[in-house]
Design a protein around this motif. Sequence first.
Motif, mmCIF file in Angstrom:
data_model
loop_
_atom_site.group_PDB
_atom_site.id
_atom_site.type_symbol
_atom_site.label_atom_id
_atom_site.label_comp_id
_atom_site.label_asym_id
_atom_site.label_seq_id
_atom_site.Cartn_x
_atom_site.Cartn_y
_atom_site.Cartn_z
ATOM 1 N N GLU A 81 42.615 19.896 9.704
ATOM 2 C CA GLU A 81 43.760 19.069 10.072
ATOM 3 C C GLU A 81 44.589 18.825 8.823
ATOM 4 O O GLU A 81 44.040 18.498 7.755
ATOM 5 C CB GLU A 81 43.306 17.728 10.650
ATOM 6 C CG GLU A 81 42.524 17.818 11.944
ATOM 7 C CD GLU A 81 43.417 18.089 13.149
ATOM 8 O OE1 GLU A 81 44.666 17.992 12.992
ATOM 9 O OE2 GLU A 81 42.873 18.378 14.222
ATOM 10 N N LEU A 82 45.894 18.995 8.933
ATOM 11 C CA LEU A 82 46.798 18.658 7.833
ATOM 12 C C LEU A 82 47.133 17.178 7.944
ATOM 13 O O LEU A 82 47.724 16.733 8.931
ATOM 14 C CB LEU A 82 48.065 19.509 7.898
ATOM 15 C CG LEU A 82 49.123 19.237 6.825
ATOM 16 C CD1 LEU A 82 48.553 19.465 5.434
ATOM 17 C CD2 LEU A 82 50.359 20.119 7.048
ATOM 18 N N GLU A 83 46.751 16.402 6.922
ATOM 19 C CA GLU A 83 46.821 14.946 6.999
ATOM 20 C C GLU A 83 47.997 14.347 6.242
ATOM 21 O O GLU A 83 48.031 13.141 6.012
ATOM 22 C CB GLU A 83 45.515 14.337 6.453
ATOM 23 C CG GLU A 83 44.239 14.945 7.014
ATOM 24 C CD GLU A 83 43.972 14.557 8.465
ATOM 25 O OE1 GLU A 83 44.890 14.070 9.137
ATOM 26 O OE2 GLU A 83 42.832 14.743 8.926
ATOM 27 N N GLY A 84 48.955 15.145 5.835
ATOM 28 C CA GLY A 84 50.074 14.622 5.070
ATOM 29 C C GLY A 84 49.915 14.913 3.592
ATOM 30 O O GLY A 84 49.175 15.817 3.192
ATOM 31 N N HIS A 85 50.601 14.099 2.748
ATOM 32 C CA HIS A 85 50.633 14.385 1.311
ATOM 33 C C HIS A 85 50.116 13.241 0.450
ATOM 34 O O HIS A 85 50.072 13.356 -0.780
ATOM 35 C CB HIS A 85 52.062 14.736 0.893
ATOM 36 C CG HIS A 85 52.538 16.035 1.457
ATOM 37 N ND1 HIS A 85 53.041 16.146 2.742
ATOM 38 C CD2 HIS A 85 52.590 17.292 0.928
ATOM 39 C CE1 HIS A 85 53.384 17.409 2.976
ATOM 40 N NE2 HIS A 85 53.113 18.109 1.897
ATOM 41 N N THR A 86 49.734 12.124 1.062
ATOM 42 C CA THR A 86 49.231 10.976 0.302
ATOM 43 C C THR A 86 47.951 10.468 0.945
ATOM 44 O O THR A 86 47.636 10.807 2.102
ATOM 45 C CB THR A 86 50.262 9.839 0.265
ATOM 46 O OG1 THR A 86 50.408 9.293 1.585
ATOM 47 C CG2 THR A 86 51.617 10.332 -0.242
ATOM 48 N N ILE A 87 47.237 9.629 0.201
ATOM 49 C CA ILE A 87 46.027 9.030 0.753
ATOM 50 C C ILE A 87 46.363 8.140 1.948
ATOM 51 O O ILE A 87 45.623 8.086 2.939
ATOM 52 C CB ILE A 87 45.280 8.233 -0.326
ATOM 53 C CG1 ILE A 87 44.743 9.183 -1.399
ATOM 54 C CG2 ILE A 87 44.137 7.429 0.277
ATOM 55 C CD1 ILE A 87 43.717 10.183 -0.881
ATOM 56 N N ASP A 88 47.489 7.463 1.881
ATOM 57 C CA ASP A 88 47.905 6.636 3.026
ATOM 58 C C ASP A 88 48.130 7.504 4.263
ATOM 59 O O ASP A 88 47.745 7.121 5.381
ATOM 60 C CB ASP A 88 49.182 5.866 2.679
ATOM 61 C CG ASP A 88 48.928 4.746 1.671
ATOM 62 O OD1 ASP A 88 47.760 4.333 1.537
ATOM 63 O OD2 ASP A 88 49.901 4.305 1.022
ATOM 64 N N ASP A 89 48.787 8.663 4.067
ATOM 65 C CA ASP A 89 48.985 9.589 5.196
ATOM 66 C C ASP A 89 47.637 10.017 5.768
ATOM 67 O O ASP A 89 47.434 10.040 6.988
ATOM 68 C CB ASP A 89 49.752 10.830 4.737
ATOM 69 C CG ASP A 89 51.191 10.534 4.364
ATOM 70 O OD1 ASP A 89 51.726 9.512 4.831
ATOM 71 O OD2 ASP A 89 51.782 11.341 3.618
ATOM 72 N N LEU A 90 46.714 10.365 4.885
ATOM 73 C CA LEU A 90 45.395 10.832 5.330
ATOM 74 C C LEU A 90 44.699 9.757 6.152
ATOM 75 O O LEU A 90 44.168 10.035 7.234
ATOM 76 C CB LEU A 90 44.548 11.222 4.114
ATOM 77 C CG LEU A 90 43.192 11.878 4.373
ATOM 78 C CD1 LEU A 90 42.796 12.779 3.219
ATOM 79 C CD2 LEU A 90 42.095 10.832 4.594
ATOM 80 N N GLU A 91 44.697 8.536 5.659
ATOM 81 C CA GLU A 91 44.010 7.455 6.364
ATOM 82 C C GLU A 91 44.654 7.186 7.717
ATOM 83 O O GLU A 91 43.951 6.935 8.710
ATOM 84 C CB GLU A 91 44.004 6.205 5.495
ATOM 85 C CG GLU A 91 43.142 6.361 4.240
ATOM 86 C CD GLU A 91 43.242 5.166 3.313
ATOM 87 O OE1 GLU A 91 44.083 4.278 3.580
ATOM 88 O OE2 GLU A 91 42.486 5.110 2.322
ATOM 89 N N ALA A 92 45.979 7.247 7.774
ATOM 90 C CA ALA A 92 46.674 6.991 9.044
ATOM 91 C C ALA A 92 46.354 8.072 10.076
ATOM 92 O O ALA A 92 46.194 7.776 11.274
ATOM 93 C CB ALA A 92 48.185 6.923 8.799
ATOM 94 N N HIS A 93 46.262 9.335 9.641
ATOM 95 C CA HIS A 93 45.951 10.424 10.566
ATOM 96 C C HIS A 93 44.471 10.441 10.945
ATOM 97 O O HIS A 93 44.108 10.806 12.072
ATOM 98 C CB HIS A 93 46.324 11.772 9.951
ATOM 99 C CG HIS A 93 47.792 12.057 9.931
ATOM 100 N ND1 HIS A 93 48.625 11.647 8.918
ATOM 101 C CD2 HIS A 93 48.591 12.701 10.825
ATOM 102 C CE1 HIS A 93 49.863 12.036 9.170
ATOM 103 N NE2 HIS A 93 49.872 12.662 10.319
ATOM 104 N N LEU A 94 43.617 10.066 9.995
ATOM 105 C CA LEU A 94 42.175 10.144 10.222
ATOM 106 C C LEU A 94 41.669 9.024 11.115
ATOM 107 O O LEU A 94 40.735 9.222 11.914
ATOM 108 C CB LEU A 94 41.449 10.108 8.868
ATOM 109 C CG LEU A 94 39.927 10.274 8.865
ATOM 110 C CD1 LEU A 94 39.533 11.625 9.450
ATOM 111 C CD2 LEU A 94 39.385 10.131 7.443
ATOM 112 N N ALA A 95 42.263 7.843 11.009
ATOM 113 C CA ALA A 95 41.753 6.656 11.707
ATOM 114 C C ALA A 95 41.522 6.877 13.201
ATOM 115 O O ALA A 95 40.427 6.565 13.711
ATOM 116 C CB ALA A 95 42.696 5.475 11.465
ATOM 117 N N PRO A 96 42.499 7.392 13.971
ATOM 118 C CA PRO A 96 42.251 7.511 15.416
ATOM 119 C C PRO A 96 41.199 8.554 15.785
ATOM 120 O O PRO A 96 40.690 8.535 16.905
ATOM 121 C CB PRO A 96 43.636 7.911 15.969
ATOM 122 C CG PRO A 96 44.353 8.514 14.820
ATOM 123 C CD PRO A 96 43.867 7.792 13.610
#
Length: 276
Positions: A81-96
Amino acid sequence: MEMVSRILATTSEISLKGGNRRWFERTLTENVRSALSDLPVASVTRPAWRVLISFRESVPFAEAARRLATVFGIGGIRAVELEGHTIDDLEAHLAPRLEKMARGSFAIRCQRSEKRFPMTSPEIERAVGAFVHERTGWPVDLDNPDLTIHVLVDEKGLFTWTHSVPGPGGLPVGVGGRATCLISGGIDSPVAAWLMMKRGMRLDFIHFHSVPRTDPASLEKVVDLLRILIRYQGRARLAMVPLLPIQEQIAALCPPELRVLLYRRFMLRLAELATR
């Protein structure tokens, strides 16, 4: 059924090559495209020592992985999964998606090929691990976790995956030249052919037979074996050569203890003539 829109595959020993590496990578990319030719592939790119395959629409991971497992040069095969470019992006995509993952202990493993990213691999592991623990309450186990979430920091962004399917390794078919392989209905010659393909060779095949003295079903057995082998290299030529007239002459004129040796000698001579 697991559906995926991106697959990331490692490239086995190609990453160790020097001057020929670009050629090896181009050949591997062509072979990957060929293996996935009737799937909705949007792009095949080569970030660093990997191959990234993007699909226009989601495809079954099991089917795509099955095909990639026949492409020599491919190492691990991962649904990413491509989660974005920042740790915040990753956490937002990973959470659900955490609710759908197996519950139990977990670990975060990070690889960072984009060295300009402002955090080191251990820092990313700690930050993402703290986030997952806070969201789920799962315990951290770095030695024997029930779930491992892998993070890759690449120039294209941050990727995650949780499992990997092994590829066949080796070198891409085509980089080792072309050869002719003598194939029988037994196990030795198909295994030898497979191992040559794994070293990058593209093969054509010759089968010597003694029909009608032997069962004609042996010819179909060779064809069945070849259908399996060509999954790993694509199309191949097969020549069916009757050896019976030569065998009858050798049996009539030569000592019995030399017959098998002479049969094989003539097979090699005929095979050499066929490759000219």
